[in-house]
Write a protein that holds these residues in place. Structure first.
Motif, PDB file in Angstrom:
ATOM      1  N   ARG A 453       0.833  -1.203   0.000  1.00 36.11           N
ATOM      2  CA  ARG A 453       0.000   0.000   0.000  1.00 36.11           C
ATOM      3  C   ARG A 453       0.872   1.259   0.000  1.00 36.11           C
ATOM      4  N   ALA A 454       1.938   1.237   0.777  1.00 40.10           N
ATOM      5  CA  ALA A 454       2.849   2.384   0.786  1.00 40.10           C
ATOM      6  C   ALA A 454       3.499   2.561  -0.580  1.00 40.10           C
ATOM      7  N   GLY A 455       3.930   1.453  -1.189  1.00 46.02           N
ATOM      8  CA  GLY A 455       4.540   1.550  -2.509  1.00 46.02           C
ATOM      9  C   GLY A 455       3.586   2.122  -3.536  1.00 46.02           C
ATOM     10  N   ALA A 456       2.351   1.653  -3.552  1.00 46.68           N
ATOM     11  CA  ALA A 456       1.369   2.151  -4.498  1.00 46.68           C
ATOM     12  C   ALA A 456       1.116   3.641  -4.302  1.00 46.68           C
ATOM     13  N   THR A 457       1.092   4.072  -3.044  1.00 49.43           N
ATOM     14  CA  THR A 457       0.839   5.487  -2.744  1.00 49.43           C
ATOM     15  C   THR A 457       1.941   6.373  -3.299  1.00 49.43           C
ATOM     16  N   TYR A 458       3.188   5.968  -3.138  1.00 46.26           N
ATOM     17  CA  TYR A 458       4.289   6.818  -3.596  1.00 46.26           C
ATOM     18  C   TYR A 458       4.503   6.716  -5.107  1.00 46.26           C
ATOM     19  N   ILE A 459       4.116   5.618  -5.714  1.00 47.65           N
ATOM     20  CA  ILE A 459       4.093   5.568  -7.183  1.00 47.65           C
ATOM     21  C   ILE A 459       3.062   6.562  -7.697  1.00 47.65           C
ATOM     22  N   ALA A 460       1.901   6.600  -7.055  1.00 45.27           N
ATOM     23  CA  ALA A 460       0.859   7.542  -7.463  1.00 45.27           C
ATOM     24  C   ALA A 460       1.294   8.983  -7.221  1.00 45.27           C
ATOM     25  N   ALA A 461       2.065   9.209  -6.149  1.00 43.69           N
ATOM     26  CA  ALA A 461       2.566  10.563  -5.890  1.00 43.69           C
ATOM     27  C   ALA A 461       3.486  11.010  -7.024  1.00 43.69           C
ATOM     28  N   ALA A 462       4.380  10.132  -7.457  1.00 43.89           N
ATOM     29  CA  ALA A 462       5.287  10.477  -8.553  1.00 43.89           C
ATOM     30  C   ALA A 462       4.509  10.734  -9.837  1.00 43.89           C
ATOM     31  N   ALA A 463       3.493   9.913 -10.107  1.00 48.60           N
ATOM     32  CA  ALA A 463       2.675  10.133 -11.304  1.00 48.60           C
ATOM     33  C   ALA A 463       2.013  11.501 -11.254  1.00 48.60           C
ATOM     34  N   ARG A 464       1.494  11.836 -10.093  1.00 49.51           N
ATOM     35  CA  ARG A 464       0.766  13.101  -9.965  1.00 49.51           C
ATOM     36  C   ARG A 464       1.699  14.300 -10.112  1.00 49.51           C
ATOM     37  N   LEU A 465       2.941  14.172  -9.639  1.00 48.02           N
ATOM     38  CA  LEU A 465       3.888  15.277  -9.753  1.00 48.02           C
ATOM     39  C   LEU A 465       4.539  15.329 -11.129  1.00 48.02           C
TER      40      LEU A 465
END
Length: 922
Positions: A453-465
């Motif tokens: 879950r943490a990994g998915a969250t930070y992948i999504a953060a990078a996508a969003r930025l």
């Protein structure tokens, strides 16, 4: 069964000197016999052996336990230098390395990601292993207002495609073009594309069994492991937020990349770009697309995010590089147009064997604090290795996840979720207490679900930025110290370089240091940042092909009382103009707390201002973790402005400890301002080193040169490492490069002859320094031995003797060789009659060669006498003797048999098994 080794540096010579073996004999244990206590002192270390004939000679290591196929490269080392990357056996335990060049076989070790694999449990660490008491998890930082881990508004749809396999340079078997697609349902317009690439894992499994292999293609009774389906959770999160996602399979590369000098990075790049080319074609002409792609929203190839796990991380980094700076055609598996734009990369527990990150493509490297595979956390190079290389506007973030392992970011590598056999990669040591940070019982260790879950969250953060340009998520990645609620309870720490950072104090040739010292990776403790006695490791100085590398450095600070400053003075003034804060990256020993530093700057006119006080804590760590990792500290520049400093010309930085005795390491400091600038890739020269393989020839001397190609545009500087083939050490040369001009000349003289000897290998490595990029980072010239090994024969010299004399046989070569030739012989039972016993031979001779005692008396063939004999370079014979002793017992004639053997201890075919007989003295 002959083996060539260079005179003066052979394992036989070294070990014989250590244990006092007679002549050049080296005893080994025959297969199937019990291992005696003396074996570790009487030949190659336990588990090691030599095998093969002539040019096919090999160094073989077999592990007592299976070595799981992973992403860190298994390497053989000797005397502190890299021997090479061995070929893995199908049994998961055996590794073979061709001995095709000069190399001393002393202090043999098997390493993967800097972790030793061949040491006994009691030797895997120094005394007091795991004596560190882990600190509690870092305090939970404030929550970021925007949480990228929350699902979006779209429902998702999942499907797959399977295209014709493709051929890639250097790989014999075709590689699959298979993928799983997760897309938003009902989304309108073109949608950004996120492509996932898994890492190196076993390739095939047998349903219902524990069998898994690294074969490719898979045997008939096995199925491919669907590693590419391990990111469905991440894909569904992104798809719900409006991204089209595709995760591609790379089993065909995993099953063949052990022999690739770059570990398969170029092949993975080619595979990624082949898929992107398909998507570009399908986006332009949807009617040609597979059903799942046709039914999904059209992909916007101008907004691409690449996500790579482990070797997949290095693969997508190379794909980003190759998309901006085309590679040499001969090494590339995709030669079409680039019809896409990569906006950023996410690199999960990545490898980076080439140390060649792409400076002008934003990146986020997720570093798992309990990674048991890529345990040196070399993904930090994706941050540190970009400093000063190009414009510096791309954000490069390191995301340290406390308590995460390597495998659990992929559900197909996670027990209880995977269809194939899987495991927790953080290795447990039965000989020591549980690891205080990473054992499953440790409070800092994450569960598989928490980690993913943490990994998915930070992948999504990078996508969003990186792709969506939403600066509100930047504080999750750039060292600001904010958390995403969706990643709770994981403790996630970040630091970064690039974006709106300006200036820069870097501990390189451009600074002078007082009150501390500039350090780097070096075997000399006086120069190294962390010496071999340090408990734990640092990702900033991770494992590489060379022990010494001044290209990544820090300032080491050590104090016994508060108040003594470390001053870093730049030879050229640093501009902090327009910056809001000074951002520093500093690391302290794991599990320490409360290190405080006063931060002071001085301008070129001598005006001085104390900016404030920063406090830094160590990460939770043990001797098995890479926890010497820099925290980002920020101090406002308002005090400098009030004091009237000229921030355009800052000359020095002082760090003054205010806490008790301690240690710290300074990585860099930058002027920092919020925001994420647009990134435009610079036109840079690209450097690639090739590998030229030639035959030795029968006569004359030929000079070859290491092939170095410079393509692209402009000029820049790189650091070459010219490796000495005799010592394995390297000379560093910083060189300016530009297209069309050979930047370095490394000549290699190859002398032809008709005598068997070693091949020759000259290696060259390269890293970018400024204004350049590197593709193929390692190459050289390999001159292969093309003369056959001498034929070997065994003949009797004295095969019938009386008690007290020596039985003697002669090992003869058909012609002399230029290197030492080794041949094993073994004592076999007598064919008939009484057999010579352990009491009939010199007891010291028996102990030296087999490590056993004459008692209890037993046939000599049961005394583990399998001995390597060495014929010196230039010679053609060596004698094997069995010294007998007189006794007072009247007995019949006794005999023993001797034979040349193969590497398994079996008699060589077409060679006689000779008999020696001993009779009573008259």
């Amino acid at each position: 069964m002959t083996h060539a080794r260079r005179t003066g540096v052979t394992a036989v010579a070294v070990l014989a000197a250590l244990v006092g073996l007679p002549g050049a004999a080296q005893a080994q244990q025959p297969p199937g016999t019990a291992v005696s206590a003396a074996d570790s002192d009487s030949g190659l270390p336990p588990g090691w052996r030599l095998a093969g004939d002539g040019t096919a000679r090999e160094l073989v290591w077999r592990s007592d336990t299976p070595v799981p196929m992973g992403d860190a490269r298994v390497e053989f080392h000797a005397a502190g230098r890299l021997l090479g990357v061995p070929e893995p056996g199908t049994d998961g335990r055996t590794f073979r390395l061709a001995l095709d060049r000069t190399a001393p076989l002393k202090d043999l070790q098997v390493l993967a990601g800097g972790r030793r694999l061949d040491a006994p449990a009691t030797d895997t660490g120094r005394a007091g292993r795991n004596a560190l008491t882990a600190a509690p998890p870092p305090a939970r930082p404030p929550a970021n207002p925007v949480d990228p881990g929350r699902p979006g508004a779209y429902r998702t749809v999942t499907g797959a495609y399977d295209l014709d396999p493709v051929k890639l340079p250097g790989f014999a078997a075709p590689v699959e073009m298979r993928a799983v697609v997760v897309a938003p349902e009902g989304a309108t317009g073109k949608r950004p594309l996120a492509l996932f690439l898994h890492g190196r894992h076993t390739t095939c499994y047998k349903p219902g069994a524990d069998d898994a292999t690294g074969d490719w293609p898979c045997p008939a009774d096995m199925k491919p492991i669907p590693s590419h389906r391990g990111y469905l959770q991440d894909q569904k999160l992104l798809a719900s937020q409006g991204y089209v996602t595709v995760s591609i399979s790379a089993n065909g590369i995993n099953g063949q990349d052990w022999a690739a000098e770059d570990g398969g990075a170029q092949a993975r790049s080619s595979l990624v770009r082949r898929h992107l080319a398909q998507w570009a074609g399908w986006s332009a002409n949807p009617a040609t697309a597979p059903a799942v792609v046709h039914d999904a929203p059209r992909a916007d190839l101008s907004r691409v995010l690449l996500v790579g796990h482990s070797r997949g991380g290095e693969g997508v980094n190379r794909a980003a590089l190759d998309s901006l700076y085309p590679p040499p055609a001969a090494q590339d598996g995709y030669r079409g147009p680039v019809r896409w734009k990569i906006r950023g990369t996410v690199l999960v527990g990545p490898t980076i064997f080439g140390h060649n990150p792409v400076a002008d493509v934003p990146s986020a490297a997720i570093l798992p604090g309990c990674d048991g595979d890529v345990s040196d956390l070399e993904g930090e190079v994706f941050v540190d290795g970009t400093r000063g290389v190009s414009r510096g506007t791309a954000l490069h973030s390191a995301v340290y996840v406390v308590g995460a392992n390597h495998n659990f970011f992929n559900t197909e590598w996670t027990p209880g979720k995977a269809v194939a056999p899987s495991f927790d990669d953080f290795w447990e040591d039965d000989e020591s207490r549980p690891d205080p940070v990473c054992s499953t019982s440790a409070p800092t260790r994450l569960t598989a679900d928490q980690q993913h879950r943490a990994g998915a969250t930070y992948i999504a953060a990078a996508a969003r930025l990186f792709v969506a340009g939403d600066d509100r998520v930047r504080p999750l990645l750039d060292g600001t110290g904010r958390r995403a609620r969706s990643a709770d309870p994981a403790r996630v720490l970040t630091h970064a370089v690039g974006a709106r950072r300006t200036g820069g104090f870097l501990p390189d040739d451009g600074v002078k240091v007082t009150g501390g010292r500039v350090c780097w990776s070096d075997p000399d403790p006086a120069k190294a940042c962390l010496n071999t006695e340090t408990g734990g490791r640092s990702p900033h100085f991770g494992w590489w092909a060379l022990e010494r590398d001044t290209g990544v450095s820090a300032v080491a600070m050590k104090w016994s009382a508060p108040g003594t400053p470390t001053k870093i003075t730049s030879t050229a003034p640093v501009s902090l103009s327009g910056a809001k804060s000074l951002a520093l990256r500093v690391f302290v020993p794991p599990n320490t707390t409360g290190t405080t530093l006063d931060v002071t700057v001085t301008d070129s006119a001598g005006h001085r201002a104390r900016l404030g006080r920063a406090e830094v804590d160590g990460l939770p760590g043990s001797e098995r973790t890479a926890s010497y990792w820099a925290r980002e500290l920020r101090v406002p520049l308002t005090a400098a402005t009030r004091a009237g400093l000229d921030l355009r010309h800052v000359k020095s930085l002082e760090l003054t400890p205010r806490s008790g005795a301690g240690r710290a390491w300074f990585m860099d400091a930058w002027g920092w301002s919020p925001g994420t600038p647009a990134v435009r890739a610079a036109a840079l020269p690209r450097v690639d080193i090739g590998r030229l393989t030639v035959k030795e020839g029968d006569s004359g001397t030929r000079t070859y040169r290491v092939p170095v190609t410079v393509s692209g545009h402009g000029s820049g500087t790189v650091r070459f490492y010219v490796v000495d083939p005799e010592t394995g050490t390297a000379k560093e040369k910083v060189v300016r490069v530009r297209p069309g001009v050979s930047p370095i000349d490394v000549p290699v003289e190859v002398k032809g002859d008709t005598r068997f000897g070693y091949g020759k290998q000259q290696d060259l490595l390269v890293k970018a320094v400024r204004g350049a990029v590197v593709g193929s980072a390692q190459g050289g010239v390999t001159a292969e031995e093309d003369d056959p090994a001498p034929k070997v024969a065994l003949t009797p010299v004295a095969d019938k003797v009386t008690e007290g004399e020596s039985l003697t046989w002669r090992i003869s070569l058909s012609e002399p060789a230029d290197v030492e030739i080794s041949q094993p012989v073994r004592v076999f039972p007598a064919a008939a009659g009484a057999e010579l016993s352990t009491k009939d031979v010199d007891p010291q001779w028996l102990a030296d060669l087999s490590g056993v005692s004459p008692d209890p008396e037993r046939p000599l063939s049961e005394a583990s006498l399998w001995v390597w004999m060495s014929v010196p370079a230039g010679a053609t014979t060596v004698d094997f003797t069995v010294p007998t002793v007189k006794d007072r017992v009247t007995e019949p004639a006794e005999s023993t048999r001797l034979a040349l053997t193969d590497d398994s201890g079996d008699p060589l075919p077409d060679h006689p098994v000779l008999t020696g007989t001993v009779v009573d003295a008259p």
